[in-house]
Write an enzyme that holds these catalytic residues in place. Structure first.
Site, PDB file in Angstrom:
ATOM      1  CD  GLU A 119     -11.161  15.652  41.211  1.00 62.26           C
ATOM      2  OE1 GLU A 119     -10.895  16.031  42.365  1.00 62.26           O
ATOM      3  OE2 GLU A 119     -12.230  15.120  40.883  1.00 62.26           O
ATOM      4  CD  GLU A 158      -3.327   0.187   1.885  1.00 62.75           C
ATOM      5  OE1 GLU A 158      -3.022  -0.575   2.832  1.00 62.75           O
ATOM      6  OE2 GLU A 158      -4.487   0.549   1.656  1.00 62.75           O
TER       7      GLU A 158
END
Lengths: 508, 97
Positions: A315, A71
């Site tokens: 956080e 490819e």
């Protein structure tokens, strides 16, 4: 043939791929000297799998490889794989990697078919390349593209079978990739699998509740064992494919009876004398109950005894964490400078959960911590589906067990009073210990309560104690001995606690 | 007219290879008088030559000259396709070059 690293499973020998996690679900690796078909939709990671199969052979086993490309031209592959840390040009120069370039020519539209033909020249080139570097691994990527170069499907299928047969005779192990049109349905286009496939691996790149979710599944290995089902994987820069083996991880993890301090003497006592070395504590509480403080004390406690600590913060930023810790008398900045603490602060949304997991694994491998803190696991929950989240937690639990870490995870409960949490339900069975931090409303006051809900493999205190937080940290005091319904919300004064409440809590 | 330079790649002395060689010789004799050279390359003996030209299928016929370069695959049994493919094309008035 060069030396191959194999293990005997049933009667079929396996060749370790070196793809992290894959060998575990493959029960050792790919069947040696056979061809394995790796099928996937566009963008599912087939080419990376194929290239990594060769790269790991070179890096880990000093086995040379041949890459047949139908490819992309070789220069594209060389360039694409640099970001994964594979210097293919250098391997080519060292005689460890050879390309067989079967990518389309600029003049291929001129190709005229004038009668019967075969792929004899391709096969001869492949054999020549194998001989040149004494290769034991071959990757063929991807056979779908050859069907667009040559229209005669029947001929090409037969030729692929011939290649697979000759590879077997030459005792090389082959990965052949092929296209699929959809995630679920036919294994491969052009019926390739009927010809080549004693062994089929499927890569998927589906959407699960709007979130990309890559999985790998071994569909079949003829005559040899493998784990079944789909396993999440991700593609990590500098590393390649990382499979998260989850349920394939042996659950008979050896457990340690070595106890270490949680960083809080009273909590240690409540846990029956400290927490276990290779265990996960889940600290569950509403916002402001002191979860990050417990993380801070857990880390300070580790560093005091010379342990290395890794803090994963989802956080708060590093600066916020420094500032918080300082407020409780802990100097994270100095600890990081000393090399014993490493803080990784990231926004959950910056990556998929699989990528976070791969990063965490990478950090554990590199930093080699003794302790791991994750604040908070709830922050990660919002970026994935329930299934994905559970897989993530299982994955991270497996690293903790494998590296014998003491780990502390925090989970945020949505309700201020009481404590129903989806998070807890998801992961409580995977954690060894659960500590609840709860607000309790009592005589027009909000007070804080702590209890050890579960402590696997140990006696622990069943009392609910009051605690307070000040500039020195957390102070756990006396039990609330004369109240009930503390943790379920709406505390009531009652001289004797009722056992039935505990049952309700445990069923969360 | 430029001389045709033709390279025929075959894989071993198989019946298909023999057919291709025979078909090619026949077509050249019929259509090109003496204005051609044929080189036959067995890629089993010289895989590096197949590598150089990035040949996949056998038999492959390459027309190196006159331009444009052409590649034909198959045993050359379909004469008309070969003639068109090599731009010899006696059934059309167009000149080969």
């Amino acid at each position: 043939m060069s030396m191959t690293n194999t293990s005997l499973i049933n009667s079929v020998e396996k060749l370790t791929t070196g793809i992290p996690g894959f060998d575990l679900i493959a029960a050792g690796g790919l069947p040696i000297h056979r061809t394995t078909l790796v099928a996937g939709t566009a963008g599912s990671g087939k080419s990376v799998f194929a290239a990594q199969f060769l790269a790991e052979g070179i890096k880990s086993h000093n086995e040379a490889g041949v890459f047949v490309t139908f490819e992309e031209p070789p220069e594209d592959i060389r360039r694409n794989m640099v970001s994964l840390g594979w210097n293919i040009s250098q391997w080519e120069a060292e005689g460890k990697w050879v390309f067989v370039d079967a990518s389309p020519h600029y003049d291929d539209d001129e190709l005229v078919v004038t009668g019967t033909y075969d792929l004899g020249a391709l096969l001869a080139r492949l054999q020549y390349a194998i001989g040149k570097v004494n290769a034991s691994r071959v990757a063929i990527d991807s056979v779908g593209a050859i069907f667009s170069q040559f229209q005669e499907t029947r001929i090409i299928r037969l030729e692929l079978l011939r290649i697979a047969t000759i590879m077997k005779q030459m005792q090389v192990t082959t990965v052949m990739t092929t296209e699929r049109e959809q995630e679920y349905g036919n294994i491969a286009r052009f019926g390739v699998e009927e010809f080549v496939a004693d062994n089929v691996v499927i890569l998927r790149n589906g959407l699960d509740e709007q979130i990309r979710h890559r999985t790998i599944e071994i569909l079949k290995f003829r005559g040899t064992y493998h784990h079944k089902g789909e396993y999440p994987f991700t593609v990590v820069p500098e590393e390649g494919l990382v499979v998260v083996p989850l349920s394939a991880i042996k659950l008979n993890q050896k457990s340690s009876d070595l106890r270490v301090s949680s960083g809080n003497q009273v909590l240690d006592n409540m846990c029956g004398g400290g927490i276990f070395r290779d265990s996960i504590i889940l600290v569950s509480g509403a916002t402001g109950t002191g979860k990050t403080l417990m993380v801070t004390e857990f880390i300070a406690g580790g560093i005091k005894t010379g342990e290395r600590c890794l803090l994963l913060a989802f956080e708060e930023s590093r600066e916020q964490l420094y500032r918080n810790a300082k407020g409780w008398g802990v100097d994270f900045e100095r600890m990081e400078a000393s090399g014993f603490l490493k803080i990784i602060s990231a926004y959950p949304e910056n990556a998929t959960l699989e990528d976070h997991l791969a990063t965490i694994k990478n950090q554990i491998d590199r930093f080699k911590p003794d302790r791991l803190a994750l604040d908070s696991i709830s922050a990660l929950e919002r970026i994935t589906s329930n299934k994905g989240f559970r897989e993530f937690v299982i994955g991270i639990a497996s690293f903790v067990k494998a590296h014998q870490l003491a780990a502390l995870f925090t989970a945020t409960t949505p309700d201020l009073i009481g404590g129903k949490s989806v998070t807890d339900a998801h992961i409580s069975t995977l954690t060894d210990s659960i500590v609840l931090l709860r607000y309790v409303e009592m005589e027009n006051q909000i007070r804080r309560a702590i209890t050890v809900l579960k402590m696997r493999g140990s006696m622990h205190e069943k009392l609910i104690r009051e605690y307070t937080i000040d500039g020195q940290g957390m102070h756990i005091g006396d039990p609330f001995s004369e109240h009930t319904n503390l943790l379920l919300g709406g505390a009531a004064f009652q001289p004797k606690a009722l056992c039935s409440n505990w049952q309700a809590l445990s069923n969360e | 007219m430029d001389k045709f330079q033709l390279k025929l790649y075959i894989s071993g002395k198989t019946p298909r290879s023999e057919n291709a060689i025979r078909n090619l010789r026949h077509i050249c004799e019929e259509n090109l008088n003496t204005q051609y050279e044929i080189e036959i390359i067995d890629i089993i003996e010289h895989p590096e030559l197949a590598e150089d030209e990035r040949i996949l299928a056998t038999p492959t016929l390459i027309k190196a000259l006159p331009p444009p370069l052409r590649r034909l695959i198959g045993d050359l049994s379909e004469t008309e396709k070969v003639l068109v493919g090599l731009d010899i094309c006696p059934y059309q008035p167009k000149s080969p070059t």
